[in-house]
Write an enzyme that holds these catalytic residues in place. Structure first.
Site, PDB file in Angstrom:
ATOM      1  N   GLY A 240      62.692  58.441  78.612  1.00 22.32           N
ATOM      2  CA  GLY A 240      63.479  58.886  77.465  1.00 22.32           C
ATOM      3  C   GLY A 240      64.228  57.819  76.714  1.00 22.32           C
ATOM      4  O   GLY A 240      64.724  58.082  75.608  1.00 22.32           O
ATOM      5  N   GLU A 274      61.065  56.604  84.592  1.00 23.66           N
ATOM      6  CA  GLU A 274      59.717  56.750  84.035  1.00 23.66           C
ATOM      7  C   GLU A 274      59.697  56.345  82.567  1.00 23.66           C
ATOM      8  O   GLU A 274      59.421  57.162  81.688  1.00 23.66           O
ATOM      9  CB  GLU A 274      59.254  58.212  84.160  1.00 23.66           C
ATOM     10  CG  GLU A 274      59.259  58.738  85.584  1.00 23.66           C
ATOM     11  CD  GLU A 274      59.075  60.245  85.665  1.00 23.66           C
ATOM     12  OE1 GLU A 274      58.876  60.758  86.776  1.00 23.66           O
ATOM     13  OE2 GLU A 274      59.127  60.914  84.603  1.00 23.66           O
ATOM     14  N   GLY A 276      58.470  55.079  79.055  1.00 24.95           N
ATOM     15  CA  GLY A 276      57.193  54.956  78.350  1.00 24.95           C
ATOM     16  C   GLY A 276      57.412  54.204  77.053  1.00 24.95           C
ATOM     17  O   GLY A 276      57.129  53.014  76.919  1.00 24.95           O
ATOM     18  N   ARG A 277      58.005  54.923  76.098  1.00 25.74           N
ATOM     19  CA  ARG A 277      58.207  54.389  74.753  1.00 25.74           C
ATOM     20  C   ARG A 277      58.911  53.031  74.743  1.00 25.74           C
ATOM     21  O   ARG A 277      58.522  52.131  74.004  1.00 25.74           O
ATOM     22  CB  ARG A 277      59.048  55.395  73.962  1.00 25.74           C
ATOM     23  CG  ARG A 277      59.209  55.055  72.506  1.00 25.74           C
ATOM     24  CD  ARG A 277      60.241  55.990  71.838  1.00 25.74           C
ATOM     25  NE  ARG A 277      60.117  57.368  72.228  1.00 25.74           N
ATOM     26  CZ  ARG A 277      59.443  58.297  71.524  1.00 25.74           C
ATOM     27  NH1 ARG A 277      58.840  57.969  70.406  1.00 25.74           N
ATOM     28  NH2 ARG A 277      59.383  59.545  71.948  1.00 25.74           N
ATOM     29  N   ARG A 314      52.653  60.893  64.643  1.00 26.85           N
ATOM     30  CA  ARG A 314      54.101  61.082  64.795  1.00 26.85           C
ATOM     31  C   ARG A 314      54.809  61.470  63.482  1.00 26.85           C
ATOM     32  O   ARG A 314      55.634  62.378  63.494  1.00 26.85           O
ATOM     33  CB  ARG A 314      54.764  59.837  65.408  1.00 26.85           C
ATOM     34  CG  ARG A 314      54.187  59.444  66.770  1.00 26.85           C
ATOM     35  CD  ARG A 314      55.064  58.442  67.522  1.00 26.85           C
ATOM     36  NE  ARG A 314      56.289  59.067  67.949  1.00 26.85           N
ATOM     37  CZ  ARG A 314      57.455  58.907  67.377  1.00 26.85           C
ATOM     38  NH1 ARG A 314      57.579  58.090  66.347  1.00 26.85           N
ATOM     39  NH2 ARG A 314      58.517  59.545  67.804  1.00 26.85           N
ATOM     40  N   TYR A 318      56.476  65.069  63.963  1.00 26.27           N
ATOM     41  CA  TYR A 318      57.932  65.057  64.242  1.00 26.27           C
ATOM     42  C   TYR A 318      58.733  64.545  63.054  1.00 26.27           C
ATOM     43  O   TYR A 318      59.903  64.185  63.221  1.00 26.27           O
ATOM     44  CB  TYR A 318      58.261  64.149  65.429  1.00 26.27           C
ATOM     45  CG  TYR A 318      57.335  64.233  66.601  1.00 26.27           C
ATOM     46  CD1 TYR A 318      57.310  65.374  67.406  1.00 26.27           C
ATOM     47  CD2 TYR A 318      56.494  63.175  66.926  1.00 26.27           C
ATOM     48  CE1 TYR A 318      56.462  65.442  68.498  1.00 26.27           C
ATOM     49  CE2 TYR A 318      55.651  63.235  68.020  1.00 26.27           C
ATOM     50  CZ  TYR A 318      55.634  64.365  68.790  1.00 26.27           C
ATOM     51  OH  TYR A 318      54.803  64.429  69.866  1.00 26.27           O
ATOM     52  N   CYS A 344      42.438  65.455  54.895  1.00 22.48           N
ATOM     53  CA  CYS A 344      42.552  66.538  53.916  1.00 22.48           C
ATOM     54  C   CYS A 344      43.745  67.420  54.220  1.00 22.48           C
ATOM     55  O   CYS A 344      43.608  68.614  54.427  1.00 22.48           O
ATOM     56  CB  CYS A 344      41.277  67.360  53.934  1.00 22.48           C
ATOM     57  SG  CYS A 344      40.926  67.999  55.569  1.00 22.48           S
ATOM     58  N   GLU A 345      44.936  66.835  54.314  1.00 13.65           N
ATOM     59  CA  GLU A 345      46.156  67.585  54.586  1.00 13.65           C
ATOM     60  C   GLU A 345      47.320  66.885  53.916  1.00 13.65           C
ATOM     61  O   GLU A 345      47.424  65.664  53.975  1.00 13.65           O
ATOM     62  CB  GLU A 345      46.507  67.571  56.080  1.00 13.65           C
ATOM     63  CG  GLU A 345      45.519  68.203  56.967  1.00 13.65           C
ATOM     64  CD  GLU A 345      46.182  68.953  58.094  1.00 13.65           C
ATOM     65  OE1 GLU A 345      47.418  69.112  58.074  1.00 13.65           O
ATOM     66  OE2 GLU A 345      45.438  69.384  58.968  1.00 13.65           O
ATOM     67  N   TYR A 373      52.718  56.619  71.990  1.00  5.46           N
ATOM     68  CA  TYR A 373      52.326  57.899  71.406  1.00  5.46           C
ATOM     69  C   TYR A 373      51.567  57.699  70.093  1.00  5.46           C
ATOM     70  O   TYR A 373      51.692  58.484  69.156  1.00  5.46           O
ATOM     71  CB  TYR A 373      53.553  58.825  71.231  1.00  5.46           C
ATOM     72  CG  TYR A 373      54.331  58.963  72.526  1.00  5.46           C
ATOM     73  CD1 TYR A 373      53.767  59.633  73.616  1.00  5.46           C
ATOM     74  CD2 TYR A 373      55.583  58.359  72.702  1.00  5.46           C
ATOM     75  CE1 TYR A 373      54.448  59.728  74.817  1.00  5.46           C
ATOM     76  CE2 TYR A 373      56.265  58.449  73.904  1.00  5.46           C
ATOM     77  CZ  TYR A 373      55.697  59.129  74.950  1.00  5.46           C
ATOM     78  OH  TYR A 373      56.367  59.213  76.144  1.00  5.46           O
TER      79      TYR A 373
HETATM   80  N1  LLP Z   1      58.582  61.332  82.159  1.00  9.31           N
HETATM   81  C1  LLP Z   1      58.256  62.578  81.762  1.00  9.31           C
HETATM   82  C2  LLP Z   1      58.229  63.649  82.744  1.00  9.31           C
HETATM   83  C3  LLP Z   1      57.937  62.802  80.412  1.00  9.31           C
HETATM   84  O1  LLP Z   1      57.630  64.044  80.024  1.00  9.31           O
HETATM   85  C4  LLP Z   1      57.959  61.740  79.491  1.00  9.31           C
HETATM   86  C5  LLP Z   1      57.627  61.948  78.095  1.00  9.31           C
HETATM   87  C6  LLP Z   1      58.295  60.457  79.965  1.00  9.31           C
HETATM   88  C7  LLP Z   1      58.607  60.299  81.297  1.00  9.31           C
HETATM   89  C8  LLP Z   1      58.333  59.251  79.075  1.00  9.31           C
HETATM   90  O2  LLP Z   1      59.300  59.370  78.088  1.00  9.31           O
HETATM   91  P1  LLP Z   1      59.642  58.131  77.145  1.00  9.31           P
HETATM   92  O3  LLP Z   1      60.304  57.066  77.991  1.00  9.31           O
HETATM   93  O4  LLP Z   1      58.373  57.636  76.544  1.00  9.31           O
HETATM   94  O5  LLP Z   1      60.566  58.706  76.142  1.00  9.31           O
HETATM   95  N2  LLP Z   1      54.778  62.357  71.684  1.00  9.31           N
HETATM   96  C9  LLP Z   1      56.213  62.266  71.543  1.00  9.31           C
HETATM   97  C10 LLP Z   1      56.891  61.940  72.863  1.00  9.31           C
HETATM   98  C11 LLP Z   1      56.580  62.922  73.955  1.00  9.31           C
HETATM   99  C12 LLP Z   1      57.213  62.536  75.248  1.00  9.31           C
HETATM  100  C13 LLP Z   1      56.739  63.411  76.353  1.00  9.31           C
HETATM  101  N3  LLP Z   1      57.255  63.101  77.631  1.00  9.31           N
HETATM  102  C14 LLP Z   1      56.550  61.229  70.484  1.00  9.31           C
HETATM  103  O6  LLP Z   1      55.632  60.672  69.888  1.00  9.31           O
HETATM  104  O7  LLP Z   1      57.726  60.998  70.196  1.00  9.31           O
END
Ligand code: LLP
Length: 414
Positions: A240, A274, A276-277, A314, A318, A344-345, A373
């Site tokens: 997150g 965890e 990601g981003r 994205r 969003y 086409c949107e 993402y």
């Molecule tokens: N752990 C769990 C259980 C998750 O559901 C997620 C993201 C993460 C870790 C990683 O979160 P991060 O550190 O990346 O924020 N597609 C959307 C984001 C969806 C995130 C889903 N879960 C976007 O493009 O903003």
């Protein structure tokens, strides 16, 4: 500019490599990633946590292209997989089962059996029913599956509603007041070994207060579990950590670590995160070329790119903001454009009211902070081929995924 991507001699570079050169050879649409940026982000977060026992489980859902996974694993990351497919790609990239946590709403019996059979580090349990299914699968194999309980703490993380996951009305986890009963039940089941608790409030979080509340909630539950005779090993606070898409303030990793790590350390349990981003978002740009320029009285100026929502959904999904800039900007008067894709949107808009100097059809245009993402959410809508991906590392570039061919597009059809 995004870490890893800078303008040098008037043209966008990544790690000494000119993006214009890469584009001339590979074509567009194209994702380009900076290895240096991923390394720097990992070092910053891992370093911020160095005082506490912790493991970073990279959330594969953000970007699971194999070459990036191998790079990230090489830095010492473990993995967070969200589907059978992500477990398979993690294994292919070299992650050991004991390095993988498996999360997700609606895991199928086949996916659970795969995880149980491999013996992953933890399966994050979503419900009483899932606990029963895992127990049955593990007993059938004569195993005890390591499981953690995903808790829904009913905390508003103040992010976009589509990526907010920790409130009562969200589908994720079990309500926190039900957690003690389910933990007791898990401990009674011969096929389950409860090892942890898990929470994930949402993504692109910029406020620390909700994360702190969630950490306290989990720590309190861990103490209650110990008193019930269910000692645990780890607390997984999910991902997150937000990034600065628009140059706005985003939490820095030291601030984040200092907010949450002491709360977990006080329980004596290991901290899992965890991210990601944060690790890959700023490390990627999507490059497209201008396919058309449209200008009629009474209408906005449209800059139509050869890339759009099929490569980066994205903004459409969003209303996300991504900075956009010419790879080789020209000097001269600037104008305001609607930057749109070829789909086409009307939702296929990458940027509203963006200012550019003189531009021509064929110019490459970069969309920043697209490493997370981006490619993982790409589609073949309008029968578009998924783009090529390039990794720039140590001053060299390499294609890490070929552009799909038209044969690829039709390969599984009769
Ligand atoms: N752990 C769990 C259980 C998750 O559901 C997620 C993201 C993460 C870790 C990683 O979160 P991060 O550190 O990346 O924020 N597609 C959307 C984001 C969806 C995130 C889903 N879960 C976007 O493009 O903003």
């Amino acid at each position: 500019m995004a870490a890893g991507f800078t303008y040098q001699n008037g043209s966008l570079h990544c790690d000494e490599v000119s993006l214009a050169d890469v584009v001339a050879q590979v074509g567009t649409p194209l994702y380009v990633y900076s290895g240096a940026s991923i390394r720097a982000a990992f070092a910053a977060l891992d370093g911020a946590l160095s005082a506490s026992r912790h493991t970073l489980h990279y959330a594969l859902k953000a970007n699971s292209t194999l070459a990036l996974l191998r790079l990230i694993r090489g830095l010492g990351a473990h993995a967070d997989a969200n589907s059978g497919g992500e477990i398979q790609v993690a294994r292919r990239a070299g992650f050991e089962p004991a390095e993988i946590v498996f999360t997700g709403v609606g895991k199928t019996v086949d996916e659970l059996d795969l995880a149980v059979g491999l013996g992953v580090k933890a399966i994050n349990i979503e419900s009483d029913g899932e606990a029963a299914r895992i127990d049955r699968l593990a007993q059938a194999r004569g195993l005890r599956a390591r499981v953690a309980l995903r808790v829904n703490p009913d905390i508003d993380p103040n992010t976009h509603a589509h990526i907010s996951t920790g409130q009562r009305f969200n589908k994720f986890g079990v309500p926190i007041e039900h957690a003690p009963a389910l933990l007791r039940e898990m401990a009674r089941r011969p096929g389950l070994e409860p090892v942890g608790l898990h929470v994930h409030l949402g993504s692109q979080l910029v406020e620390m207060a909700p994360l702190i509340r969630a950490a306290h909630a989990l720590a309190g539950l861990a103490r209650a579990a110990r008193e019930m005779g269910v000692p645990l090993q780890h607390l997984d606070l999910g991902g997150g950590l937000g990034i600065a898409y628009g140059g706005e303030a985003a939490p820095d990793p030291v601030h984040y670590a200092n907010a949450i790590a002491p709360i977990v350390a006080a329980t004596g349990l290991d901290l899992l995160l965890e991210p990601g981003r944060y690790l890959v978002g700023p490390a990627g740009v999507l490059v497209g070329c201008i396919a058309d320029l449209k200008r009629y009285p009474g209408s906005p100026r449209f800059m139509v790119l050869d890339t759009g929502m099929t490569e980066l959904i994205r903004p459409a999904l969003y209303q996300a903001f991504h900075r956009i800039g010419a790879v080789t900007p020209r000097a001269g008067d600037d104008h305001v454009y609607e930057v749109v894709g070829p789909l086409c949107e009307t939702s296929d808009t990458l940027g509203h009211q963006r200012r550019f100097g003189p531009v021509e059809v064929g110019d490459p245009i970069a969309i920043f902070d697209a490493g997370a993402y981006g490619i993982v959410m790409a589609s073949n809508y309008n029968r578009r081929r998924q783009p090529a991906e390039v990794l720039i590392d140590d001053g060299r570039w390499q294609i890490i995924r070929q552009r799909q061919s038209y044969d690829d597009l039709m390969a599984r059809e009769v």
